[in-house]
Design an enzyme around this catalytic site. Structure first.
Site, PDB file in Angstrom:
ATOM      1  CG  ASN A  14     -28.745  15.051 -15.079  1.00  0.00           C
ATOM      2  OD1 ASN A  14     -27.435  15.734 -14.674  1.00  0.00           O
ATOM      3  ND2 ASN A  14     -29.585  16.226 -14.742  1.00  0.00           N
ATOM      4  CG  LEU A  91     -39.073  13.077 -12.172  1.00  0.00           C
ATOM      5  CD1 LEU A  91     -39.676  13.753 -12.761  1.00  0.00           C
ATOM      6  CD2 LEU A  91     -37.754  13.304 -10.845  1.00  0.00           C
ATOM      7  CB  ILE A  94     -36.044   3.585  -5.328  1.00  0.00           C
ATOM      8  CG1 ILE A  94     -35.202   4.313  -6.220  1.00  0.00           C
ATOM      9  CG2 ILE A  94     -34.929   2.591  -4.994  1.00  0.00           C
ATOM     10  CD1 ILE A  94     -35.422   4.240  -8.256  1.00  0.00           C
ATOM     11  CG  ASN A 108     -31.212  11.594  -6.393  1.00  0.00           C
ATOM     12  OD1 ASN A 108     -31.923  11.243  -7.907  1.00  0.00           O
ATOM     13  ND2 ASN A 108     -31.957  12.406  -6.021  1.00  0.00           N
ATOM     14  CG  HIS A 110     -32.298  17.601  -4.486  1.00  0.00           C
ATOM     15  ND1 HIS A 110     -34.152  16.811  -5.610  1.00  0.00           N
ATOM     16  CD2 HIS A 110     -32.749  18.247  -3.916  1.00  0.00           C
ATOM     17  CE1 HIS A 110     -35.156  18.071  -4.436  1.00  0.00           C
ATOM     18  NE2 HIS A 110     -34.247  19.007  -4.411  1.00  0.00           N
ATOM     19  CG  ASP A 151     -34.008  14.609  -2.093  1.00  0.00           C
ATOM     20  OD1 ASP A 151     -33.493  13.788  -3.326  1.00  0.00           O
ATOM     21  OD2 ASP A 151     -35.027  15.459  -2.751  1.00  0.00           O
ATOM     22  CD  GLU A 181     -29.772  18.946 -12.299  1.00  0.00           C
ATOM     23  OE1 GLU A 181     -29.915  17.858 -12.958  1.00  0.00           O
ATOM     24  OE2 GLU A 181     -30.559  20.282 -11.970  1.00  0.00           O
TER      25      GLU A 181
HETATM   26  C1  GAR Z   1     -33.024  18.233 -13.213  1.00  0.00           C
HETATM   27  O1  GAR Z   1     -32.464  19.254 -12.887  1.00  0.00           O
HETATM   28  C2  GAR Z   1     -32.682  16.820 -11.890  1.00  0.00           C
HETATM   29  O2  GAR Z   1     -32.096  17.624 -11.183  1.00  0.00           O
HETATM   30  C3  GAR Z   1     -33.794  17.055 -11.644  1.00  0.00           C
HETATM   31  O3  GAR Z   1     -34.929  16.003 -12.591  1.00  0.00           O
HETATM   32  C4  GAR Z   1     -33.789  16.977 -13.699  1.00  0.00           C
HETATM   33  C5  GAR Z   1     -34.347  16.472 -14.547  1.00  0.00           C
HETATM   34  O4  GAR Z   1     -33.732  16.786 -16.706  1.00  0.00           O
HETATM   35  N1  GAR Z   1     -34.251  15.396 -10.724  1.00  0.00           N
HETATM   36  C6  GAR Z   1     -35.245  15.738  -9.171  1.00  0.00           C
HETATM   37  O5  GAR Z   1     -35.803  17.253  -9.127  1.00  0.00           O
HETATM   38  C7  GAR Z   1     -35.087  14.812  -8.752  1.00  0.00           C
HETATM   39  N2  GAR Z   1     -35.478  14.745  -7.437  1.00  0.00           N
HETATM   40  P1  GAR Z   1     -32.901  15.505 -17.392  1.00  0.00           P
HETATM   41  O6  GAR Z   1     -33.965  13.813 -17.098  1.00  0.00           O
HETATM   42  O7  GAR Z   1     -32.468  16.514 -18.716  1.00  0.00           O
HETATM   43  O8  GAR Z   1     -31.650  14.960 -16.416  1.00  0.00           O
END
Ligand code: GAR
Length: 208
Positions: A14, A91, A94, A108, A110, A151, A181
């Site tokens: 992301n 993760l 905060i 954020n 999700h 969330d 995303e």
């Molecule tokens: C992503 O899928 C994001 O949506 C999720 O962690 C991944 C990070 O991937 N976030 C959560 O689950 C938050 N509750 P990345 O490091 O490749 O962006």
């Protein structure tokens, strides 16, 4: 220019989508001023450094109490004087002080269509495992402002993705990232950078 700090814990795809968006003009009026990770081995840190963006690790392991870590995290964020804090796969819970100080200035991503498959315990692959085990046929992703709950903050953008026969959690996770995303996160930042998102009474109003 919107000054953005991105907070990450893992691979940073992301973060990559945001950096690409700033570079190719999908995201306007925006500068990524820093990247913070709780995990020194996060590949996301390398992605940032490859682009010349200041990147640092602030790990709970370096502190004897959670309170000290929280203070260091807040000081680390403050040092960049951000207008917006982006949690891109961050993760760690905060600190409440940060939420209060940056009210409606923390977003954020999700990996589900909130309010499905969200809240405590739903993160990363677990979200996709739960969706497959429930047998839903449509999943997706959500960008929302961060409030004191998990969330629960005002929703900015959502995008749906179809589940296909034979999907594994890993395959589904990848499709949700690619189709949802990496699309809605850059779009949400661009909307905020251009003053097109207002949070009102637990919801957002978007300007066309
Ligand atoms: C992503 O899928 C994001 O949506 C999720 O962690 C991944 C990070 O991937 N976030 C959560 O689950 C938050 N509750 P990345 O490091 O490749 O962006």
């Amino acid at each position: 220019m919107l000054r953005v700090v991105v907070m990450v814990s893992g691979g940073g795809t992301n973060l990559q989508a945001i950096m690409d968006g700033v570079e190719n003009g999908t995201i306007t009026n925006t500068e990524i001023v820093g990247v913070i990770s709780n995990n020194k081995n996060a590949y996301a840190l390398e992605r940032a450094r490859n682009k010349g963006i200041p990147a640092r690790c602030i790990s709970p392991k370096e502190f004897s109490t959670r309170e000290e870590f929280n203070q260091a995290l807040l000081a680390g964020v403050d040092s960049y004087q951000p207008d917006l804090i982006v949690l891109a796969g961050f993760l760690v819970v905060i600190p409440v002080e940060m939420i209060q100080k940056y009210r409606n200035r923390i977003i954020n991503i999700h990996p589900s269509l909130i309010p499905a498959f969200c809240g405590t315990g739903y993160y990363g692959l677990k979200v996709h495992e739960a969706a497959l085990s429930r047998g839903v046929k449509v999943v997706g992703a959500t960008v929302h402002f961060v409030d004191e709950g998990t969330d629960t903050g005002p929703i900015i953008l959502q995008k749906a993705v179809e589940v296909r026969p034979g999907d594994t959690p890993e395959v589904l996770q990848r499709r949700v990232m690619e189709e949802a995303e990496w699309v809605i996160m850059p779009r949400a930042i661009d909307l905020i950078a251009n003053g097109k998102v207002k949070a009102e009474g637990g919801r957002t109003v978007l300007e066309a």
